[in-house]
Structure formats: C-alpha cells, structure tokens
Motif scaffolding. Structure first.
Motif, PDB file in Angstrom:
ATOM      1  N   ILE A 232      -9.602  -9.525  11.418  1.00 16.43           N
ATOM      2  CA  ILE A 232      -9.652 -10.242  12.694  1.00 16.43           C
ATOM      3  C   ILE A 232      -9.468  -9.226  13.808  1.00 16.43           C
ATOM      4  CG2 ILE A 232      -8.508 -11.975  14.140  1.00 16.43           C
ATOM      5  CD1 ILE A 232      -7.339 -13.234  11.646  1.00 16.43           C
TER       6      ILE A 232
ATOM      7  N   GLY B  84      -7.769  -2.116   3.382  1.00 18.87           N
ATOM      8  CA  GLY B  84      -6.961  -3.335   3.346  1.00 18.87           C
ATOM      9  C   GLY B  84      -7.422  -4.351   4.371  1.00 18.87           C
TER      10      GLY B  84
ATOM     11  N   GLY C 148      -9.775  -4.188  13.571  1.00 14.22           N
ATOM     12  CA  GLY C 148      -8.540  -4.739  14.110  1.00 14.22           C
ATOM     13  C   GLY C 148      -8.183  -4.132  15.450  1.00 14.22           C
ATOM     14  N   ILE C 149      -6.967  -4.365  15.878  1.00 11.50           N
ATOM     15  CA  ILE C 149      -6.574  -3.969  17.237  1.00 11.50           C
ATOM     16  C   ILE C 149      -5.775  -2.670  17.265  1.00 11.50           C
ATOM     17  CG2 ILE C 149      -6.621  -6.370  18.039  1.00 11.50           C
ATOM     18  CD1 ILE C 149      -3.466  -6.134  18.085  1.00 11.50           C
TER      19      ILE C 149
ATOM     20  N   GLY D 119      -5.645   0.819   7.949  1.00  6.50           N
ATOM     21  CA  GLY D 119      -6.620   1.163   6.917  1.00  6.50           C
ATOM     22  C   GLY D 119      -7.764   0.166   6.899  1.00  6.50           C
TER      23      GLY D 119
ATOM     24  N   ILE E  97      -2.844   0.183  -4.785  1.00  7.75           N
ATOM     25  CA  ILE E  97      -3.978   0.843  -4.122  1.00  7.75           C
ATOM     26  C   ILE E  97      -3.597   1.030  -2.658  1.00  7.75           C
ATOM     27  CG2 ILE E  97      -6.431   0.695  -3.575  1.00  7.75           C
ATOM     28  CD1 ILE E  97      -6.578  -1.580  -5.761  1.00  7.75           C
TER      29      ILE E  97
ATOM     30  N   VAL F 233     -11.963  -0.271  -4.252  1.00 10.97           N
ATOM     31  CA  VAL F 233     -13.227  -0.164  -3.526  1.00 10.97           C
ATOM     32  C   VAL F 233     -13.323   1.247  -2.959  1.00 10.97           C
ATOM     33  CG1 VAL F 233     -14.561  -1.016  -1.566  1.00 10.97           C
ATOM     34  CG2 VAL F 233     -13.305  -2.626  -3.032  1.00 10.97           C
TER      35      VAL F 233
ATOM     36  N   CYS G 121      -4.679   2.506   1.157  1.00  4.00           N
ATOM     37  CA  CYS G 121      -5.662   3.058   2.101  1.00  4.00           C
ATOM     38  C   CYS G 121      -4.886   3.565   3.311  1.00  4.00           C
ATOM     39  CB  CYS G 121      -6.694   1.994   2.458  1.00  4.00           C
ATOM     40  SG  CYS G 121      -7.875   2.518   3.700  1.00  4.00           S
ATOM     41  N   GLY G 122      -4.630   2.677   4.295  1.00  5.71           N
ATOM     42  CA  GLY G 122      -3.902   3.115   5.493  1.00  5.71           C
ATOM     43  C   GLY G 122      -2.395   2.957   5.397  1.00  5.71           C
ATOM     44  N   GLY G 123      -1.910   2.258   4.366  1.00  2.00           N
ATOM     45  CA  GLY G 123      -0.465   2.065   4.195  1.00  2.00           C
ATOM     46  C   GLY G 123       0.147   1.124   5.227  1.00  2.00           C
ATOM     47  N   HIS G 124      -0.691   0.301   5.901  1.00  2.00           N
ATOM     48  CA  HIS G 124      -0.191  -0.575   6.969  1.00  2.00           C
ATOM     49  C   HIS G 124       0.287  -1.929   6.475  1.00  2.00           C
ATOM     50  CE1 HIS G 124      -1.378   0.712  11.257  1.00  2.00           C
ATOM     51  NE2 HIS G 124      -1.169   1.787  10.526  1.00  2.00           N
ATOM     52  N   ASN G 125       0.047  -2.223   5.212  1.00  4.02           N
ATOM     53  CA  ASN G 125       0.356  -3.583   4.745  1.00  4.02           C
ATOM     54  C   ASN G 125       1.803  -3.971   5.052  1.00  4.02           C
ATOM     55  OD1 ASN G 125       1.264  -5.407   2.212  1.00  4.02           O
ATOM     56  ND2 ASN G 125      -0.847  -5.792   2.801  1.00  4.02           N
TER      57      ASN G 125
ATOM     58  N   LEU H 259      -6.105   6.574  -1.395  1.00  2.00           N
ATOM     59  CA  LEU H 259      -7.530   6.797  -1.131  1.00  2.00           C
ATOM     60  C   LEU H 259      -7.776   7.607   0.134  1.00  2.00           C
ATOM     61  CD1 LEU H 259      -8.706   3.169  -1.986  1.00  2.00           C
ATOM     62  CD2 LEU H 259      -8.864   5.187  -3.438  1.00  2.00           C
TER      63      LEU H 259
ATOM     64  N   ASN I 291      -3.511 -10.976   5.126  1.00  4.22           N
ATOM     65  CA  ASN I 291      -3.157  -9.647   5.630  1.00  4.22           C
ATOM     66  C   ASN I 291      -2.018  -9.682   6.633  1.00  4.22           C
ATOM     67  OD1 ASN I 291      -4.840  -8.053   4.169  1.00  4.22           O
ATOM     68  ND2 ASN I 291      -6.363  -7.750   5.770  1.00  4.22           N
TER      69      ASN I 291
ATOM     70  N   TYR J 275      -3.499 -16.090   7.032  1.00  2.00           N
ATOM     71  CA  TYR J 275      -4.283 -14.879   6.779  1.00  2.00           C
ATOM     72  C   TYR J 275      -3.462 -13.970   5.856  1.00  2.00           C
ATOM     73  CZ  TYR J 275      -6.603 -10.458   8.108  1.00  2.00           C
ATOM     74  OH  TYR J 275      -7.251  -9.260   8.094  1.00  2.00           O
TER      75      TYR J 275
ATOM     76  N   LEU K 224       2.323  -3.474   0.220  1.00  7.66           N
ATOM     77  CA  LEU K 224       1.593  -3.624  -1.040  1.00  7.66           C
ATOM     78  C   LEU K 224       0.658  -2.447  -1.333  1.00  7.66           C
ATOM     79  CD1 LEU K 224       0.935  -7.462  -0.777  1.00  7.66           C
ATOM     80  CD2 LEU K 224       2.594  -6.285  -2.247  1.00  7.66           C
TER      81      LEU K 224
HETATM   82  C1  LIG Z   1       0.210  -2.509  13.388  1.00 12.28           C
HETATM   83  C2  LIG Z   1      -0.703  -3.385  12.609  1.00 12.28           C
HETATM   84  C3  LIG Z   1      -1.780  -3.980  13.233  1.00 12.28           C
HETATM   85  C4  LIG Z   1      -2.637  -4.802  12.533  1.00 12.28           C
HETATM   86  N1  LIG Z   1      -3.685  -5.367  13.180  1.00 12.28           N
HETATM   87  C5  LIG Z   1      -4.556  -6.112  12.506  1.00 12.28           C
HETATM   88  C6  LIG Z   1      -5.696  -6.654  13.151  1.00 12.28           C
HETATM   89  O1  LIG Z   1      -5.903  -6.472  14.337  1.00 12.28           O
HETATM   90  N2  LIG Z   1      -6.543  -7.383  12.419  1.00 12.28           N
HETATM   91  C7  LIG Z   1      -6.365  -7.611  11.103  1.00 12.28           C
HETATM   92  O2  LIG Z   1      -7.198  -8.275  10.495  1.00 12.28           O
HETATM   93  N3  LIG Z   1      -5.290  -7.121  10.459  1.00 12.28           N
HETATM   94  C8  LIG Z   1      -4.381  -6.388  11.127  1.00 12.28           C
HETATM   95  N4  LIG Z   1      -3.282  -5.893  10.497  1.00 12.28           N
HETATM   96  C9  LIG Z   1      -3.016  -6.286   9.121  1.00 12.28           C
HETATM   97  C10 LIG Z   1      -3.753  -5.390   8.156  1.00 12.28           C
HETATM   98  O3  LIG Z   1      -5.038  -5.908   7.975  1.00 12.28           O
HETATM   99  C11 LIG Z   1      -3.018  -5.333   6.816  1.00 12.28           C
HETATM  100  O4  LIG Z   1      -1.734  -4.799   7.029  1.00 12.28           O
HETATM  101  C12 LIG Z   1      -3.775  -4.504   5.784  1.00 12.28           C
HETATM  102  O5  LIG Z   1      -3.188  -4.719   4.523  1.00 12.28           O
HETATM  103  C13 LIG Z   1      -3.722  -3.047   6.118  1.00 12.28           C
HETATM  104  O6  LIG Z   1      -4.603  -2.331   5.340  1.00 12.28           O
HETATM  105  P1  LIG Z   1      -4.232  -0.843   4.882  1.00 12.28           P
HETATM  106  O7  LIG Z   1      -5.398  -0.339   4.145  1.00 12.28           O
HETATM  107  O8  LIG Z   1      -3.718  -0.068   6.023  1.00 12.28           O
HETATM  108  O9  LIG Z   1      -3.006  -1.185   3.917  1.00 12.28           O
HETATM  109  P2  LIG Z   1      -2.455  -0.534   2.573  1.00 12.28           P
HETATM  110  O10 LIG Z   1      -1.000  -0.784   2.645  1.00 12.28           O
HETATM  111  O11 LIG Z   1      -2.922   0.835   2.358  1.00 12.28           O
HETATM  112  O12 LIG Z   1      -3.110  -1.459   1.480  1.00 12.28           O
HETATM  113  C14 LIG Z   1      -2.825  -2.816   1.449  1.00 12.28           C
HETATM  114  C15 LIG Z   1      -3.521  -3.509   0.311  1.00 12.28           C
HETATM  115  O13 LIG Z   1      -4.915  -3.491   0.560  1.00 12.28           O
HETATM  116  C16 LIG Z   1      -5.632  -3.310  -0.628  1.00 12.28           C
HETATM  117  N5  LIG Z   1      -6.548  -2.168  -0.436  1.00 12.28           N
HETATM  118  C17 LIG Z   1      -6.524  -1.256   0.559  1.00 12.28           C
HETATM  119  N6  LIG Z   1      -7.572  -0.440   0.443  1.00 12.28           N
HETATM  120  C18 LIG Z   1      -8.249  -0.823  -0.649  1.00 12.28           C
HETATM  121  C19 LIG Z   1      -9.420  -0.355  -1.296  1.00 12.28           C
HETATM  122  N7  LIG Z   1     -10.139   0.656  -0.798  1.00 12.28           N
HETATM  123  N8  LIG Z   1      -9.817  -0.986  -2.428  1.00 12.28           N
HETATM  124  C20 LIG Z   1      -9.136  -2.037  -2.915  1.00 12.28           C
HETATM  125  N9  LIG Z   1      -8.011  -2.519  -2.343  1.00 12.28           N
HETATM  126  C21 LIG Z   1      -7.595  -1.913  -1.219  1.00 12.28           C
HETATM  127  C22 LIG Z   1      -4.642  -3.143  -1.732  1.00 12.28           C
HETATM  128  O14 LIG Z   1      -4.514  -4.377  -2.392  1.00 12.28           O
HETATM  129  C23 LIG Z   1      -3.339  -2.854  -1.046  1.00 12.28           C
HETATM  130  O15 LIG Z   1      -2.265  -3.420  -1.734  1.00 12.28           O
HETATM  131  C24 LIG Z   1      -2.418  -5.036  11.161  1.00 12.28           C
HETATM  132  C25 LIG Z   1      -1.336  -4.433  10.533  1.00 12.28           C
HETATM  133  C26 LIG Z   1      -0.476  -3.623  11.240  1.00 12.28           C
HETATM  134  C27 LIG Z   1       0.712  -3.030  10.565  1.00 12.28           C
END
Ligand SMILES: Cc1cc2nc3c(=O)[nH]c(=O)nc-3n(C[C@H](O)[C@H](O)[C@H](O)COP(=O)(O)OP(=O)(O)OC[C@H]3O[C@@H](n4cnc5c(N)ncnc54)[C@H](O)[C@@H]3O)c2cc1C
Length: 462
Positions: free
Chosen positions: A149, A142, A133-134, A139, A72, A200, A74-78, A93, A418, A416, A82
């Motif tokens: 945080i 995630g 987040g910061i 996304g 799944i 979600v 969302c923002g691809g930031h994991n 999404l 994430n 944490y 993942l």
């Molecule tokens: C530069 C950077 C800064 C960050 N700063 C912070 C911060 O300030 N605070 C903080 O708490 N975290 C922070 N993070 C960590 C961030 O919370 C995680 O990387 C998180 O996984 C990113 O979410 P995403 O949707 O972009 O990731 P994605 O890679 O798109 O998804 C990651 C995982 O989230 C799940 N997911 C995403 N969307 C859904 C959905 N709609 N429904 C069900 N599952 C979903 C899936 O399991 C997926 O494998 C940061 C990360 C980076 C790279």
C-alpha cells in the motif's frame, strides 16, 4: 553457533556460497542480525548472505536437511521481526539487488533483496514507477509479496496487482517461474501470500508513467480533526484516482523543514500525492485547503522518489515499533469520536495512526482474483506506537492495542498482514478471508512440510 550444528557441516555450507555466512562468533554478527524494529532481538544460528540464486538454493537445502527453522530476510522491516529467527537459519537476500528496467515494455525485473529506494531510483531514470510504500528503506520482497500500500494505490493499485511474474526457490530446492502461463496457482498465491511459498529471487513488476508528483503533507489543528475526518471520508472516495491522500494523526517532527512553533504539536494530517498534470493539482486540492484549522501546507512539486523517501529521516532503523491494523470499509461518526480520543493520547511524538486509501485502482480486482480478500475495504488503518527509547515499549504497545480495540468493532474484520504483529492464526485467517482455504491448498502443494513458516503463516491444508 548452536550445538545442534556441526562445525564441519557449516564450513562446507559456507564454502558453497558465493556470498558468505555470518555466525554468532563473527565480529559483525550483531550488526548483521539487527532488525529494523529494535523491540525484536533475535539470535539466529546462521545468517546466509546470499549473492545469487545458487546461494539461495544451497541455503534452502542446507536449512531443510539440517532441520533448521528458516527465515527469509529482505529489508528486515517486518514489524514482528519475521525476517529472522532464533537459533535458525536466516536467508538474507540483501545481495540480490539486480534491477533491469525495460522502458518499452514498462516492466522491471527486480532482485528479491531490493529495497524500495533501489527500485524507485532505477525506474525513475526512465520516468516510470511501480507502486510501493512510504519509506524507501523497506524491503521490496516483504512489502510487495504481502500486498503493498502506498502513495500510488488509488492510481496504480496495490503492489501485488503489478506483479507480472516471479522466480521462486521452493522448499525442495527447485527453482521455478510463476506467472500467468507457468505455475499459475503459485502466481496467484504469491500476490499477497507473503513468503509462505518459497524464496522469491526475482519479481517482474509492471511500471507506470509516474515521474514528477505534486505532493506533501498538510497539517490541521487536532481540535478540528473530527470535522476534517468527516470531510475526508467522503472526499477521498470521490476524488480522481490521480489524487491519493492518506489521513494521519501524528506530531509535527522537530525538524528544520517545519516551523519551530509547530514542532512536536499533535496534529491531524493528510499526506497528498497528485499524479495528474501539474496544473490540475490546485483544483484537486482546493477543497482540502479550505478546511478549517489548516496549520501548514507542505505540498509542492517533487520527483516521486523524493516523496517515497520523505519519511525516512523520521523513522530510521533502531526505533521500537508496535503495530495494530485493520481493513476499514466505512468510518461512522462513532468511530471518528474514538479516533479523536485516541489521537489525543498518542504516547510519543513518533507514534502515529494512518488511514491508507485502498479504493480506486486497488478496488478494481475482485475479492478472489488475488489472496487480498478485502477488495471491499476503502482503507487500511494502522496504529503504530513508535519511539527510540526502549523505556517506552510498554506505553507504545498499550496505546496501539487500546486504540485498535476501540476501533476494531468498526472495521471490516481482517487486517493487512504486513502491518500486524504476531497476533495468532485466527487473525491471519481473518486477513485472507475466503481466500485462506485456497492458499492452504497451494501451500500443501508447494511447501507441504511448512518449511517456510516464519511469516504470517498459511498452514498447509491436510
Ligand atoms: C517504517 C515502515 C514503513 C512501512 N511502510 C509501508 C508502506 O508504506 N506500505 C506497505 O505496504 N507496507 C509498509 N510497511 C510494512 C512492510 O510492508 C512490512 O514490514 C514488510 O514485511 C517489510 O518487508 P521487508 O522485506 O523489509 O521485511 P523482512 O523483515 O526482511 O521480511 C519480512 C517477511 O517477508 C517475507 N519476504 C521478504 N522478502 C522475501 C522474498 N524475497 N521472498 C519470499 N519472502 C520474502 C518473509 O516471509 C519475511 O518473513 C512498513 C514497515 C515499516 C517498518
């Protein structure tokens, strides 16, 4: 496309979607599959670019019926990537971006594909905000589902503490709501359990009247960092909840915003955010300003979205990232010595260590009120090795791991989810602590076959 997929099946699936399907043969495949962390290079068999809930349902059903691994996105930031999967199906999404703000109820319904910047922009129009987040390109899906945080943690709690409800596509393709009155077990699990329980498609978030803030970084000489950290560990826990300040070791970015003589200098820093009345900020920060070795005071009045996107320019997509993290309850003197030692060894200018306060409002809930098992922790620490040059992958990984190994003995145990790489099942279980067993039972109810396992995985209880 992998040989396991029949072209006719894929064509049929693609025709069903209001969005579209990206395949390995498509010219934009590399662009669409790229993750924020360039260290991770995954090649999915298919990327379903969902435009609405029906598309998500069709994708979950297709993935399950075809026996594909599902990720799944969302923002691809994991960090460990993942949000994607080799040879499997990515449910992307990014088309689910609708945001509806109800200023009277102080709530926002946000699509499961929103980035945090989208949410900040929509809520700020009404003088409201939900804790995120910061970095604004992260996304919301995630970030929020894993915990969340950020600058508002001490004032408004974690992001999960502000989830009022969710719409979820389950592993069997059904669409359900989860809130206090419907599927309350799922509602509990979603508030920290990440993407383990379904896709979600919408979250309803509580909003807070936060609009303008007095915020920004202060930098101190690295040589003064032991004294600074000794002061900070006491100060922040006694500070009013309107004051957030995360401690960092970093290098001054080589950007025009900062004096050239400081560029690339390793420093100790605190990124402040004062949410109280503007006239109270000077008093709240007076003690910080009096700490020896202050090199730069960048605190100023700004709209919250400006703060939440202040780091975006330093950390664009496409850098290499290697994370390690811990929950921290106390910072003893010996830990401070090790922090200073590892700060001096930061291998690249983008590498950094953050100590995010998670006391105040973030500690108000009990350890089993949500899956977030470390309400006793005062900080979430993260050691992030970062660089734009792939040649430095080994150096940033070694630093992050070495730093973490040195500090882990002083931590509360888990981390944490994430801010971890893929570190094994023990680490996931440690991160949920006493809540893991309950999560595993709920997983067995909603996703017994562990269809959603490309995540920090909670295995279904047998
Ligand atoms: C530069 C950077 C800064 C960050 N700063 C912070 C911060 O300030 N605070 C903080 O708490 N975290 C922070 N993070 C960590 C961030 O919370 C995680 O990387 C998180 O996984 C990113 O979410 P995403 O949707 O972009 O990731 P994605 O890679 O798109 O998804 C990651 C995982 O989230 C799940 N997911 C995403 N969307 C859904 C959905 N709609 N429904 C069900 N599952 C979903 C899936 O399991 C997926 O494998 C940061 C990360 C980076 C790279």
């Amino acid at each position: 496309m992998t040989e396991i997929l029949d072209t006719a099946h894929v064509d049929g699936f693609a025709a069903q979607l209001h969005g579209g399907v990206t395949r390995p043969t498509d010219p934009d495949y590399d662009e669409v599959r790229a993750l924020y962390n360039a260290m991770i290079d995954k090649r999915p068999a298919l990327i379903a670019r969902c435009a609405d809930v029906d598309d998500v349902v069709a994708s979950v059903n297709f993935g399950r019926e075809q026996g594909l691994e599902i990720a799944i996105r969302c923002g691809g930031h994991n960090g460990p990537g993942l949000g994607s999967v080799d040879n499997g199906l990515v449910i992307d999404l990014s088309g689910l971006k609708t945001i509806t703000v109800d200023p009277d109820a102080k709530t926002a319904a946000i699509g499961g594909g929103c980035l945090f910047g989208d949410i900040d922009a929509a809520t700020h129009e009404h003088g409201l905000a939900t804790p995120g987040g910061i970095i604004s390109t992260t996304g919301a899906g995630g970030l929020i589902l894993g915990g969340g945080i950020g600058h508002l943690s001490r004032k408004c709690g974690l992001s999960i503490d502000n989830i009022l409800g969710a719409q979820v596509v389950l592993a069997d393709g059904s669409v359900v709501n989860a809130n206090e009155n419907e599927n309350d077990d799922l509602y509990w699990a979603l508030r920290g359990g990440g993407g383990n329980f379904g896709v979600v498609t919408q979250l309803t978030m509580r909003l807070h009247p936060v609009s303008m803030v007095v915020a920004g970084p202060m930098f101190w000489e690295l040589e003064r960092s032991a004294d600074l950290l000794r002061w900070y560990r006491e100060f922040i826990l006694d500070a009013p909840e309107d004051l957030n300040g995360f401690f960092a070791f970093m290098s001054v970015p080589p950007a025009p915003l900062f004096p050239e003589e400081l560029h690339l200098r390793k420093v100790a820093a605190i990124a402040w955010c004062w949410t109280g009345p503007e006239e109270g900020a000077a008093d709240a920060l007076a003690e910080a300003r009096a700490q020896d070795g202050l090199l730069l005071d960048g605190v100023q009045t700004m709209p919250l979205p400006a703060l939440q996107s202040a780091f975006d320019g330093i950390y664009p997509a496409g850098d290499q990232w290697y994370w390690r993290a811990d929950f921290v309850e106390t910072i003893p003197d010996e830990a401070i010595e090790k922090h200073v030692e590892w700060a001096e060894k930061m291998p690249t200018w983008k590498s950094t260590m953050h100590l995010y306060p998670i006391d105040g409002a973030a500690r108000r809930l009990g350890p089993t009120d949500t899956p977030w098992g470390y309400r006793n922790a005062n900080w979430g620490s993260v050691m992030a090795g970062v660089d734009s040059d792939p040649a430095n992958v080994d150096a940033i990984g070694a630093w992050s791991r070495g730093y973490h190994e040195a500090l882990h003995p002083y931590s509360a145990g888990g981390a944490y989810v994430n801010m971890m790489m893929e570190e094994g099942q023990d680490r996931v279980e440690a991160s949920y602590g006493e809540n893991y067993e309950r999560l595993a039972k709920i997983k067995a109810k909603y996703d017994p076959a562990n269809l959603f396992h490309v995540n920090q995985n909670i295995r279904p209880a047998s």
